[in-house]
Design a protein around this motif. Structure first.
Motif, PDB file in Angstrom:
ATOM      1  N   HIS A 119       0.824  -1.220   0.000  1.00  0.00           N
ATOM      2  CA  HIS A 119       0.000   0.000   0.000  1.00  0.00           C
ATOM      3  C   HIS A 119       0.856   1.267   0.000  1.00  0.00           C
ATOM      4  O   HIS A 119       0.317   2.369   0.133  1.00  0.00           O
ATOM      5  CB  HIS A 119      -0.933  -0.001   1.213  1.00  0.00           C
TER       6      HIS A 119
ATOM      7  N   SER B 142      -8.233   0.514  -0.682  1.00  0.00           N
ATOM      8  CA  SER B 142      -7.557   1.174  -1.800  1.00  0.00           C
ATOM      9  C   SER B 142      -8.111   0.649  -3.116  1.00  0.00           C
ATOM     10  O   SER B 142      -8.868  -0.323  -3.140  1.00  0.00           O
ATOM     11  CB  SER B 142      -6.040   0.926  -1.733  1.00  0.00           C
TER      12      SER B 142
ATOM     13  N   GLU C 101      -4.479   3.769  -5.177  1.00  0.00           N
ATOM     14  CA  GLU C 101      -4.910   5.035  -4.584  1.00  0.00           C
ATOM     15  C   GLU C 101      -5.813   4.736  -3.401  1.00  0.00           C
ATOM     16  O   GLU C 101      -6.641   3.817  -3.449  1.00  0.00           O
ATOM     17  CB  GLU C 101      -5.652   5.861  -5.639  1.00  0.00           C
ATOM     18  N   GLN C 102      -5.661   5.493  -2.333  1.00  0.00           N
ATOM     19  CA  GLN C 102      -6.508   5.298  -1.170  1.00  0.00           C
ATOM     20  C   GLN C 102      -7.958   5.610  -1.515  1.00  0.00           C
ATOM     21  O   GLN C 102      -8.251   6.614  -2.163  1.00  0.00           O
ATOM     22  CB  GLN C 102      -6.042   6.185  -0.013  1.00  0.00           C
TER      23      GLN C 102
END
Length: 273
Positions: A105, A139, A133-134
């Motif tokens: 992550h 994510s 991407e969060q």
């Protein structure tokens, strides 16, 4: 008697064929079948048999095991990845204090997806560069950039200019009020753009898709680029071959100064191998 022995031997050979070492179960376990497994094995969070290690387990992130596991994660058929290079890379990852772990992550890694699209009846290659991407929960993968060589010759071509497809050179005296006509119309904006414009290929991909000129076909290749280990860049690709050395493996390995990494990343994102 001799005939009987010969017949028995033939029967035995047919009943017990020679064992192929590649049929051994360990080959199945040794293969790094998933990208997540690559992360876990690189960090010594999973055995080569696929058994997970968790915090508190004696083997979890054990450095001696980790060095062994990292040594098994290289494409052995790439002669450019020498033993000295591997050992130096392993020392950087394992001997630092604290050691350097791959972070699924985290930043500084991305996917390169080779795809095919059909553009105006012609199949073209489009490379999509994707990153995590969060999201609101967890994510998600998002398209960061695109590269399509065919766009350079076709979509960047100059559009024919009609009599009403330009902004008069005295438009500034009218405080560019005629911009309203440009943006309220249904025509193309291309005639109003600079001749030496250099739009990125993702913008062109979106434009072609929204105009209905582009249709997705399939994915025909995938690899990952990593910049997470200080002083190093490496690529991970999938190998499917009848050997123990297969699955997701390090296919390229380069020692690189940290200040040179943005240059290499930009080079990759512009469609360079």
């Amino acid at each position: 008697m001799i005939i009987f022995l010969l017949c028995s031997l033939v029967s035995l050979l047919h009943a017990q064929p020679p064992q192929n070492p590649l049929d051994d179960e360990s080959d199945f376990y040794a293969e790094t079948k998933q990208v997540n497994q690559f992360f876990r094995r690189f960090n010594a969070e999973e055995s080569m048999r696929g058994d997970r290690y968790y915090p508190g387990d004696s083997a979890y992130r054990d450095l001696s095991l980790r060095k062994r596991y990292i040594g098994l994660l290289f494409d052995e058929e790439n002669s450019l990845i020498t033993d000295d290079l591997k050992q130096s890379f392993s020392r950087t990852a394992c001997d630092e204090d604290p050691p350097i772990w791959l972070d699924f992550h985290g930043e500084n890694w991305f996917a390169e997806v080779s795809t095919r699209f059909r553009y105006q009846g012609r199949s073209i290659a489009v490379t999509l560069y994707m990153e995590l991407e969060q999201a609101s929960v967890g994510s998600k993968w998002v398209i960061q950039r695109a590269y399509a060589p065919y766009f350079d010759s076709v979509m960047l071509a100059k559009s024919p200019i009609r009599s009403d497809s330009f902004l008069h050179p005295l438009s500034h005296e009218l405080e560019f009020m005629n911009l309203g006509k440009v943006f309220r119309g249904n025509g193309s904006l291309l005639p109003f753009l600079a001749k030496d414009r250099n739009p990125d290929h993702l913008t062109l991909l979106i434009q072609a898709w929204e105009e209905g000129n582009l249709r997705y076909e399939f994915v025909d290749g995938l690899r990952f680029h990593f910049f997470q280990i200080p002083g190093w860049y490496f690529e991970v690709a999938h190998f499917n071959r009848p050997t123990y050395n297969k699955g997701w493996l390090i296919s390229k390995l380069t020692q690189i100064d940290e200040d040179k990494k943005p240059i290499l990343e930009a080079f990759i994102l512009n469609g360079q191998p």
